[in-house]
Design a protein around this motif. Sequence first.
Motif, PDB file in Angstrom:
ATOM      1  N   PRO A  75       0.843  -1.211   0.000  1.00  0.00           N
ATOM      2  CA  PRO A  75       0.000   0.000   0.000  1.00  0.00           C
ATOM      3  C   PRO A  75       0.875   1.258   0.000  1.00  0.00           C
ATOM      4  O   PRO A  75       1.942   1.292   0.607  1.00  0.00           O
ATOM      5  CB  PRO A  75      -0.801  -0.127   1.299  1.00  0.00           C
ATOM      6  CG  PRO A  75      -0.845  -1.607   1.563  1.00  0.00           C
ATOM      7  CD  PRO A  75       0.472  -2.138   1.104  1.00  0.00           C
ATOM      8  N   GLY A  76       0.429   2.279  -0.678  1.00  0.00           N
ATOM      9  CA  GLY A  76       1.191   3.529  -0.772  1.00  0.00           C
ATOM     10  C   GLY A  76       1.996   3.628  -2.041  1.00  0.00           C
ATOM     11  O   GLY A  76       2.713   4.609  -2.252  1.00  0.00           O
TER      12      GLY A  76
ATOM     13  N   SER B 202      -1.898   3.309  -4.266  1.00  0.00           N
ATOM     14  CA  SER B 202      -2.630   2.124  -3.813  1.00  0.00           C
ATOM     15  C   SER B 202      -2.889   2.250  -2.317  1.00  0.00           C
ATOM     16  O   SER B 202      -2.081   2.813  -1.582  1.00  0.00           O
ATOM     17  CB  SER B 202      -1.816   0.862  -4.109  1.00  0.00           C
ATOM     18  OG  SER B 202      -0.585   0.893  -3.398  1.00  0.00           O
ATOM     19  N   ASP B 203      -4.024   1.701  -1.858  1.00  0.00           N
ATOM     20  CA  ASP B 203      -4.407   1.896  -0.461  1.00  0.00           C
ATOM     21  C   ASP B 203      -4.507   0.575   0.313  1.00  0.00           C
ATOM     22  O   ASP B 203      -4.580   0.583   1.536  1.00  0.00           O
ATOM     23  CB  ASP B 203      -5.751   2.649  -0.405  1.00  0.00           C
ATOM     24  CG  ASP B 203      -5.982   3.308   0.936  1.00  0.00           C
ATOM     25  OD1 ASP B 203      -7.154   3.491   1.311  1.00  0.00           O
ATOM     26  OD2 ASP B 203      -4.987   3.643   1.619  1.00  0.00           O
ATOM     27  N   VAL B 204      -4.541  -0.534  -0.417  1.00  0.00           N
ATOM     28  CA  VAL B 204      -4.617  -1.844   0.230  1.00  0.00           C
ATOM     29  C   VAL B 204      -3.788  -2.829  -0.583  1.00  0.00           C
ATOM     30  O   VAL B 204      -3.294  -2.518  -1.666  1.00  0.00           O
ATOM     31  CB  VAL B 204      -6.085  -2.335   0.307  1.00  0.00           C
ATOM     32  CG1 VAL B 204      -6.942  -1.404   1.123  1.00  0.00           C
ATOM     33  CG2 VAL B 204      -6.666  -2.521  -1.097  1.00  0.00           C
TER      34      VAL B 204
ATOM     35  N   LEU C 219     -13.153   2.254  -3.975  1.00  0.00           N
ATOM     36  CA  LEU C 219     -11.970   1.746  -4.670  1.00  0.00           C
ATOM     37  C   LEU C 219     -10.783   1.667  -3.717  1.00  0.00           C
ATOM     38  O   LEU C 219     -10.642   2.507  -2.811  1.00  0.00           O
ATOM     39  CB  LEU C 219     -11.634   2.632  -5.859  1.00  0.00           C
ATOM     40  CG  LEU C 219     -12.652   2.632  -7.005  1.00  0.00           C
ATOM     41  CD1 LEU C 219     -12.273   3.677  -8.047  1.00  0.00           C
ATOM     42  CD2 LEU C 219     -12.753   1.260  -7.642  1.00  0.00           C
ATOM     43  N   PRO C 220      -9.867   0.718  -3.933  1.00  0.00           N
ATOM     44  CA  PRO C 220      -8.705   0.559  -3.038  1.00  0.00           C
ATOM     45  C   PRO C 220      -7.555   1.506  -3.402  1.00  0.00           C
ATOM     46  O   PRO C 220      -6.410   1.098  -3.493  1.00  0.00           O
ATOM     47  CB  PRO C 220      -8.317  -0.905  -3.260  1.00  0.00           C
ATOM     48  CG  PRO C 220      -8.683  -1.171  -4.668  1.00  0.00           C
ATOM     49  CD  PRO C 220      -9.945  -0.392  -4.923  1.00  0.00           C
TER      50      PRO C 220
END
Length: 436
Positions: free
Chosen positions: A366-367, A410-412, A394-395
């Motif tokens: 993530p990130g 990206s978050d997940v 949205l992820p």
Amino acid sequence: MGIQQQPFRKRLMCETTTWLLFIFVFMISTIRGQIRYSVPEEMKEGSLIGNVAQDLGLDLRRLRSGRARIVSGDTSQYTELKADKGILVVKERIDREELCGDVMPCSLSFEIILENPIELHRVTVEILDINDHAPTFKSKVIKLEISESATVGSHFDLESAYDPDSGIHSLQNYVLSPDNNFVLKQLSNADGVRFAVMILQKPLDRELNPHLSLKLIAVDGGTPRRSGTVNIDITVLDVNDNPPVFNQSLYKATVAENAPIGTYITTVNASDADSGSNGLVSYTFSNVKGKSAEKFEIDSSSGKITVVDNIDFEKDKKYEIRVIAKDQGGLSDATKVVVEVLDINDNAPLISIMSFSSIISEDVSPGTTIAVFNVKDADSERNGHITCSIDSNLPFKIQSSLTDYYNLLSDVAFDRETKPEYNITITATDSGSPPL
């Protein structure tokens, strides 16, 4: 993996600017740097601005492999990045006055982007003024009619010269050709613009000298100095005892940037205690600022000021106009009109994708940066305040980086077997009313 890459496309929804992105995840790292250069205007094409590679600590091979290029900015045509040498050069002649007008300091700002991994660097090039303009007068001749009864100390407002250069290169001084009857007094407006007033120091005698010819010279402070000259033709008349007097020394007004031609601004008024033709007052603009006379006109009899050209807040936020009231005997008074331009929300946000990767590995953390995009809105204050958003389900998330720049992260953690692709809509909305 059987995943097909689809191109992103741009679409407009209602009055909101959007970019539609089809994302497949890959690893990007973003590095940021800022450099600043100062160069004089009017440099020849190909002249060196700076060694970008050296100043950013980048290897020439990195510039080539990363496909280094200049992005964003309406002024990018003035500079060119030569990635094989790592230098920034002048691509096209830069005229500071044409580029920035009266705005100081004058600078170009843009970004250099590299890929694999993504690096974004901001470059600011300050354009220094050179003395490439001489002061000029709007008129070739200043015609004055002055009564022989005009008292010592009477003042006569003269047309101002205009010099688009800045600082020491701008208008610095006025000189009046030697004359026993008049001396010159120089004053400055609050914005620093200099103007001249001619003071009568010795009474006129129409029977001895019915006509006088003088020269007013405007000089700048450059090396060498440049100057402009206007002739002053004076016709000596009989008996005009009182000059016009404005009822206000300063008039303030506002106008919306979309005001149609003919829109009323304000009315100036000067009274003259004389009777007959000596008490008739006419109004004219003095050429203090180059653009003011192009945007407005004044009725010479009534003093009514109206709009005669399109007004754009993004180009000029304020106009200062010097108005002269003159009676038939040549005596005069002056006042200043300040017109503030009101911004309206007439520009929608514009999204530009700087870099975007449509394929990522499902095991990225993530990130991870997926895309870098730029959002600009030509309006000011709340009309230009931007909010970016995506579907909350949205992820992914949006993170602001440099001014006007955003990263899509990206978050997940991803699972290709569960969800092999994502369709992301980025929405940029300003804070105007109604919002665009």
